[in-house]
Design an enzyme around this catalytic site. Structure first.
Site, PDB file in Angstrom:
ATOM      1  N   HIS A   1      35.103  31.749  46.433  1.00 44.87           N
ATOM      2  CA  HIS A   1      34.427  32.203  45.209  1.00 44.87           C
ATOM      3  C   HIS A   1      33.142  31.403  44.985  1.00 44.87           C
ATOM      4  O   HIS A   1      32.090  31.963  44.661  1.00 44.87           O
ATOM      5  CB  HIS A   1      35.338  31.983  43.995  1.00 44.87           C
ATOM      6  CG  HIS A   1      36.375  33.038  43.790  1.00 44.87           C
ATOM      7  ND1 HIS A   1      36.081  34.377  43.696  1.00 44.87           N
ATOM      8  CD2 HIS A   1      37.724  32.937  43.626  1.00 44.87           C
ATOM      9  CE1 HIS A   1      37.198  35.062  43.488  1.00 44.87           C
ATOM     10  NE2 HIS A   1      38.211  34.210  43.449  1.00 44.87           N
TER      11      HIS A   1
ATOM     12  N   GLU B   1      39.308  29.209  46.214  1.00 44.22           N
ATOM     13  CA  GLU B   1      38.296  28.976  45.183  1.00 44.22           C
ATOM     14  C   GLU B   1      36.948  28.596  45.788  1.00 44.22           C
ATOM     15  O   GLU B   1      35.894  28.926  45.229  1.00 44.22           O
ATOM     16  CB  GLU B   1      38.768  27.899  44.202  1.00 44.22           C
ATOM     17  CG  GLU B   1      40.046  28.236  43.439  1.00 44.22           C
ATOM     18  CD  GLU B   1      40.010  29.566  42.701  1.00 44.22           C
ATOM     19  OE1 GLU B   1      38.905  30.010  42.309  1.00 44.22           O
ATOM     20  OE2 GLU B   1      41.082  30.178  42.516  1.00 44.22           O
TER      21      GLU B   1
END
Length: 493
Positions: free
Chosen positions: A266, A263
Site C-alpha cells: 500500500h 502494508e
C-alpha cells in the site's frame, strides 16, 4: 495554467489541509493516543470534518470551479482535478452539515467501542453503535442515489467505480464455483505440513527487527514514512512524503511478516504518486481495488514465492533465531503457503482468502438491501463460515467483530480485497511476458519491479480508473480468469 485554475488550486489546498489534519488525528487515535482520548478527539475530528464539507460545497469553491470552466484551456490533469472536485461537491452537498459532522464524531468514537467489544468478545456491546452507523450509511446513500439506484451500489461506487452488485455477483459466483472445491482438495494435500515452528516463543524485539528489515527490503522509505503498532494493520498518508503504516505482533510470526509486506505494498503506491498530484483530490490511489491489488501483489504473488525468500531467508532466520533458524526454506514456504480453513480474514491463506471476503459481501448486502437486523449478525456470520469454510467461530472476536471496517462506516470496501487479488493476478500474467520476475527476485532486484509499477500505476494517483489502468497494462478489460488460473496453478501443485 490559467489564472482561474490558480484560484481553484488555492481553495482546494485549504480543503486538502483540513483532510490532512483529520488523517493525522485518526492515525494518532489508532496508534499512540491514550484510551480515554476517544470522546474528546471525536469532537475535533467532527469539527474538522464539518469544515472540510463546508469548504468543498462553499460558494468560494463553486465560484472557482465555475471560473475554470468559463476560462477553459485546462490541461488533462487540471480537467481531471476539476471533475473529481465536482463529484465530491455533489456527494457532500446532498448531506446536511449537521448529520455529516455527527457521523464523523460517531466514527471516531465507534472504533474504540468496537475495540473494547472485541477485547471482551461481546458483539452485543457494539451492536447499538453499529445499528446507528448502518442507519447513517443508508440515509447518506439515499441522499446520493440516482433514480432507481440501489443503496448498496452507491456505497460500492465510493470504493470501486464500474463494479455494481450485478458485476460483483457474477465475479464472486465464478470464484465460489472454482475456489470452494479447489480449497477442499488442496487442504487435504496440505494436511501433513508442519507449521508449528511459526508459533514458537519468538521475542517481540525479533518481530520488530524483522518487520523493519522486510519493510525496507520491499521498498518502504523510512525517510518519508513511519511504522507503528495498531489493533488492525493499516496504511494512511498525509502526502507522498509522509506515508504511515502499522502492523501487529502475534504469537504466529507469519502474521506480522505478511501484514508488514502487505502494508508496504500500500505504502509504495502512495510514495509513488507524482508530486503534482499529491495534496490534491487526485493524490490517492485509483481505487481501493487497485490499492489492494498492490498490497496483495507484494504480500502473496511476490512475498510467498520461493524466489523472493532465497536472497533473504538466511538474514530473517538470524533475526528470529531458533527454531526458525533450523527450518529449511522449502519447509518454511510450505508452511506459509499451507491452505486450511480458518476464522480470521487477515490471517487467511491465499486460496481461502476471497471466501472470507465473499461472506462479508453477502452480509453487507443483507444489512443494506434486505434490512436484516444488526443483532442477527453473529449467527448469520457463523452459519456462512460453516457453509463456505467448514469452520465455526467460538466467540465474537474471531467472528463478526474481527474487522474494524464497519466501525469506520466502510460499507462496500470489502469486495475491493477480492478484486485487488484478481487485478494483481491479471497484471502478474502480463508482467511475466515483459520481465523475468523470478530471476529479478532471486537477485534481490525489487527496484525493477517497483519502477515498473510506479511507471504503469502508482504515478497516476486517481488520474485513471482501475479498468483504464488494466486495459493500458494488459491490453484487455478486467477478467477474473487470471486469478482463478493463478490459484489453480499454485495450489494444483
Amino acid at each position: 495554467m490559467n489564472r482561474a485554475f490558480e484560484r481553484f488550486e488555492a481553495v482546494m489546498e485549504k480543503a486538502m489541509a483540513l483532510q490532512a489534519a483529520m488523517t493525522l488525528f485518526e492515525w494518532d487515535n489508532e496508534t499512540l493516543a491514550p484510551k480515554e482520548a476517544d470522546e474528546y478527539t471525536a469532537k475535533t475530528i467532527g469539527s474538522l470534518s464539518e469544515q472540510y464539507r463546508e469548504m468543498m460545497v462553499s460558494e468560494e469553491m463553486r465560484g472557482a470551479a465555475a471560473a475554470c470552466c468559463r476560462e477553459g484551456g485546462l490541461s488533462g490533469t487540471e480537467e481531471a482535478m476539476l471533475k473529481e472536485v465536482k463529484e465530491e461537491m455533489e456527494r457532500l452537498s446532498c448531506i446536511p452539515a449537521g448529520e455529516y459532522r455527527e457521523f464523523a464524531k460517531l466514527r471516531a468514537v465507534a472504533t474504540g467501542v468496537w475495540a473494547k467489544a472485541k477485547e471482551e468478545q461481546d458483539f452485543q456491546k457494539f451492536a447499538p453503535m453499529l445499528e446507528t452507523i448502518v442507519e447513517y450509511q443508508k440515509r447518506f446513500a439515499s441522499y446520493q442515489a440516482k433514480e432507481g439506484q440501489k443503496l448498496y451500489d452507491v456505497m460500492l461506487d465510493s470504493y470501486e467505480k464500474d463494479f455494481s452488485m450485478e458485476a460483483l455477483d457474477a465475479f464472486f459466483g465464478e470464484l465460489r464455483e472454482a475456489l470452494v472445491p479447489l480449497q477442499r482438495k488442496a487442504q487435504k494435500a496440505c494436511a501433513d505440513v508442519d507449521d508449528s515452528f511459526l508459533s514458537a516463543d519468538y521475542p517481540l524485539h525479533a518481530q520488530e527487527e524483522a518487520a523493519r528489515f522486510l519493510a525496507e527490503y520491499v521498498g518502504f522509505d523510512f525517510n518519508r514514512g513511519v511504522m507503528a503498532v495498531s489493533a488492525h494493520p493499516f496504511t494512511t498518508n498525509l502526502h507522498n512524503h509522509d506515508v504511515r503504516i502499522t502492523t501487529h505482533y502475534r504469537k504466529r510470526i507469519d502474521s506480522s511478516i505478511f501484514s508488514v509486506i502487505h502494508e508496504t505494498g500500500h505504502a509504495l503506491y502512495e510514495l509513488g504518486i507524482r508530486d503534482d498530484l499529491t495534496q490534491t483530490v487526485l493524490g490517492q490511489g485509483s481505487s481501493m481495488g487497485m490499492h489492494e491489488c498492490q498490497s496483495r501483489f507484494f504480500e502473496n504473488i511476490i512475498g510467498r514465492s520461493r524466489a523472493f525468500w532465497e536472497p533473504i531467508y538466511g538474514r530473517v532466520t538470524e533475526i528470529f533465531g531458533e527454531p526458525l533458524k533450523s527450518v529449511a526454506l522449502d519447509d518454511f514456504l510450505a508452511a506459509v503457503n499451507r491452505t486450511a480453513p480458518g476464522l480470521i480474514r487477515t490471517e487467511a491463506d491465499e486460496l481461502s482468502y476471497s471466501l472470507h471476503v465473499l461472506i462479508r459481501y453477502e452480509i453487507e448486502k443483507m444489512l443494506i438491501e434486505d434490512d436484516v437486523p444488526v443483532t442477527d449478525l453473529p449467527e448469520i456470520w457463523n452459519r456462512k463460515y460453516e457453509e463456505y469454510l467448514g469452520v465455526r467461530p467460538g466467540n465474537d472476536a474471531e467472528g463478526a467483530l474481527q474487522d474494524i471496517h464497519w466501525s469506520q462506516g466502510s460499507f462496500g470496501y470489502f469486495p475491493s480485497y477480492a478484486l485487488g487479488s484478481a487485478f494483481g493476478a491479471q497484471i502478474y500474467f502480463h508482467m511475466k511476458k515483459e520481465m523475468d520476475l523470478d530471476r529479478l527476485l532471486r537477485e534481490g532486484r525489487l527496484d525493477v519491479i517497483r519502477a515498473y509499477l510506479r511507471e504503469r500505476i502508482h504515478q497516476y494517483g486517481k488520474l485513471k480508473t482501475s479498468r483504464e489502468l488494466l486495459r493500458e497494462i494488459t491490453g484487455e478489460d478486467f477478467s477474473p480468469k487470471y486469478y482463478i488460473q493463478y490459484l489453480k496453478d499454485k495450489y494444483g501443485r
